[in-house]
Motif scaffolding. Sequence first.
Motif, PDB file in Angstrom:
ATOM      1  N   SER A 240       0.638  -0.961  -0.110  1.00  0.00           N
ATOM      2  CA  SER A 240       0.044   0.019  -0.071  1.00  0.00           C
ATOM      3  C   SER A 240       1.053   1.327   0.099  1.00  0.00           C
ATOM      4  N   PRO A 241       1.353   1.521  -1.145  1.00  0.00           N
ATOM      5  CA  PRO A 241       2.181   2.738  -1.628  1.00  0.00           C
ATOM      6  C   PRO A 241       1.653   4.082  -0.796  1.00  0.00           C
ATOM      7  N   GLY A 302      11.161  11.459  -1.492  1.00  0.00           N
ATOM      8  CA  GLY A 302      11.362  11.616  -2.636  1.00  0.00           C
ATOM      9  C   GLY A 302      11.195  10.391  -3.435  1.00  0.00           C
ATOM     10  N   THR A 303      10.732   9.291  -2.880  1.00  0.00           N
ATOM     11  CA  THR A 303      11.335   8.010  -3.762  1.00  0.00           C
ATOM     12  C   THR A 303       9.461   7.513  -4.162  1.00  0.00           C
ATOM     13  N   LEU A 304       8.660   8.580  -3.595  1.00  0.00           N
ATOM     14  CA  LEU A 304       7.315   8.213  -4.373  1.00  0.00           C
ATOM     15  C   LEU A 304       6.797   8.503  -5.654  1.00  0.00           C
ATOM     16  N   PRO A 305       6.150   8.037  -6.310  1.00  0.00           N
ATOM     17  CA  PRO A 305       5.640   7.933  -7.453  1.00  0.00           C
ATOM     18  C   PRO A 305       5.024   9.587  -7.528  1.00  0.00           C
ATOM     19  N   ASP A 309      -2.512   7.432  -9.540  1.00  0.00           N
ATOM     20  CA  ASP A 309      -3.108   6.111  -9.497  1.00  0.00           C
ATOM     21  C   ASP A 309      -1.607   5.137  -9.470  1.00  0.00           C
ATOM     22  N   VAL A 310      -0.695   5.769  -9.623  1.00  0.00           N
ATOM     23  CA  VAL A 310       0.087   4.608  -9.645  1.00  0.00           C
ATOM     24  C   VAL A 310       0.056   4.442  -7.297  1.00  0.00           C
ATOM     25  N   LEU A 311       0.052   5.187  -7.101  1.00  0.00           N
ATOM     26  CA  LEU A 311       0.184   4.879  -5.601  1.00  0.00           C
ATOM     27  C   LEU A 311      -0.647   3.954  -5.290  1.00  0.00           C
ATOM     28  N   ILE A 312      -1.945   3.720  -5.559  1.00  0.00           N
ATOM     29  CA  ILE A 312      -3.027   2.697  -4.597  1.00  0.00           C
ATOM     30  C   ILE A 312      -2.988   1.709  -5.410  1.00  0.00           C
ATOM     31  N   PRO A 313      -3.017   0.253  -4.368  1.00  0.00           N
ATOM     32  CA  PRO A 313      -2.828  -0.808  -5.047  1.00  0.00           C
ATOM     33  C   PRO A 313      -3.630  -1.689  -5.201  1.00  0.00           C
ATOM     34  N   PRO A 314      -3.414  -1.978  -6.617  1.00  0.00           N
ATOM     35  CA  PRO A 314      -4.354  -2.450  -7.157  1.00  0.00           C
ATOM     36  C   PRO A 314      -5.710  -3.526  -6.725  1.00  0.00           C
ATOM     37  N   GLU A 325      -7.573   8.808  -5.698  1.00  0.00           N
ATOM     38  CA  GLU A 325      -7.030   9.031  -6.559  1.00  0.00           C
ATOM     39  C   GLU A 325      -7.257  10.385  -6.820  1.00  0.00           C
ATOM     40  N   GLU A 326      -8.746  10.818  -6.921  1.00  0.00           N
ATOM     41  CA  GLU A 326      -8.916  11.904  -6.776  1.00  0.00           C
ATOM     42  C   GLU A 326      -8.388  13.135  -5.226  1.00  0.00           C
ATOM     43  N   ARG A 327      -8.388  12.512  -4.335  1.00  0.00           N
ATOM     44  CA  ARG A 327      -7.526  12.882  -2.793  1.00  0.00           C
ATOM     45  C   ARG A 327      -6.345  12.702  -3.066  1.00  0.00           C
ATOM     46  N   LEU A 328      -5.561  12.263  -3.622  1.00  0.00           N
ATOM     47  CA  LEU A 328      -4.297  11.875  -3.178  1.00  0.00           C
ATOM     48  C   LEU A 328      -3.785  12.637  -3.958  1.00  0.00           C
ATOM     49  N   ARG A 329      -4.319  13.366  -5.072  1.00  0.00           N
ATOM     50  CA  ARG A 329      -3.894  14.904  -5.954  1.00  0.00           C
ATOM     51  C   ARG A 329      -3.762  16.026  -5.209  1.00  0.00           C
ATOM     52  N   VAL A 330      -4.388  16.181  -4.563  1.00  0.00           N
ATOM     53  CA  VAL A 330      -4.122  17.133  -3.361  1.00  0.00           C
ATOM     54  C   VAL A 330      -3.198  16.516  -2.212  1.00  0.00           C
ATOM     55  N   PHE A 331      -3.803  15.863  -1.338  1.00  0.00           N
ATOM     56  CA  PHE A 331      -3.378  15.287  -0.061  1.00  0.00           C
ATOM     57  C   PHE A 331      -2.720  14.209   0.037  1.00  0.00           C
ATOM     58  N   ALA A 332      -1.912  14.735   1.128  1.00  0.00           N
ATOM     59  CA  ALA A 332      -0.797  13.486   1.309  1.00  0.00           C
ATOM     60  C   ALA A 332      -0.784  12.457   1.503  1.00  0.00           C
ATOM     61  N   ALA A 333      -2.198  12.148   1.860  1.00  0.00           N
ATOM     62  CA  ALA A 333      -3.183  10.447   2.165  1.00  0.00           C
ATOM     63  C   ALA A 333      -4.433  10.241   2.178  1.00  0.00           C
TER      64      ALA A 333
END
Length: 409
Positions: A240-241, A302-305, A309-314, A325-333
């Motif tokens: 879960s990146p 710094g290693t996180l993409p 959408d790449v961060l969220i587990p399949p 996806e929408e939230r992680l474009r603005v927030f850290a978590a």
Amino acid sequence: METIRFGSAIVRVYERGDGKWALKWREAGKGRGTTKTKYEDAVEAAKAQAKRLDGATGKQWVTGQDAEVLAKLKAIAGDRSPFAVLDACGDALRLAGGLAELTAAAEAYAKSKRSQWTLGELFRRLEDEYREHRRAQTWKSLKVELKPFADSLADLGLGAISPDLIAEWCSRGTPSPRTYNNRRAKWSTALGRARELGWIDPNQRTAAEIVPKRREERKSPSIWPVPDGERILSLLREQSPDLIRYFALQCWGGLRPSEAQAIRLDDLTSHPGYVHVRAAVAGKLGAERFVPMRPNLAAILGTLPSEADVLIPPSRDPSRKKRDEERLRVFAAPLNADTRLSGLVREAGILDRWPNDVCRHSFCSYRLAQTHSIGKVAEEAGNSEAIIRRNYRRPVPVEVGEAWFKIGL
């Protein structure tokens, strides 16, 4: 001292030490003054000066005391006519038979209104307030304690909640002293709000405040051993990146869970070398602060993409994946990061029960070992030195503190 008013103008008359009378006023942004030998002459001169300053004639003179009475009346009347308020007060005094009787009648009416409010109504009021103006994380904790009683005793009047009843509710299930005191604190918060609203007697302690705390055994808080910190970080990288920022900001930045949940991506980059915890994000103290970005924290983030959408587990549910996806474009978590993180760690067998504030306790304990400065740690964590010393510190060797802040490098 005598205060002379005319319209918006004010002139004050003082007796000097030599028996003469001084007049003081402000004109064109500067202090002005003059002196008279006799009091009567000083008052007449003050009236003339105030009249001149106001730039009008024919107005009625009022004393300073009269002006204060008028200001209080207008404040009480608000948007209503002051004359209508005076008429209503006069009628009420006549009906009651006097001022003391009117006061007693008003107190009796207020008491009867207070007795009508119920536990269910208080719960709904708190739920609305915390959703709109307060912290969702705080309400989540309060709700766990209050909801079972609000459901089963919704019609219970707030006035019927006694100290014995609070003690009985907090004692259910033979809790530890800490759990008992935490429950008591939540009831104190809820009933304290009822007192602020005037739903219970505003001049008395609440039932929860009357109930004494139980003595707690002082013990060091739980922290992550260095190997467990490494294991959890590896686990999140694999499974879960999207939870890495949430975990890392607490463990190596000292943020509260609610702060790590609410921090925005631009708060991590707006001031290079720091995490900017804005006042709107800050926890209990509500004070803005800048947390130094430790080298290992910078390396982990710094290693996180950058693509959400790449961060969220399949394996994430499709409907929740889109929301995340929408939230992680603005927030850290993502939302509900705390529940997901503790679930993953328990499923991996790293622990059976998630300790309260374990990530933040780890930061404070290891940072104290590293810096030997409780003031510095308190500033970074956004707490007082006393709270850090009493609740957040577990003694560890310097070498272990250094090792903790090398995780991720």
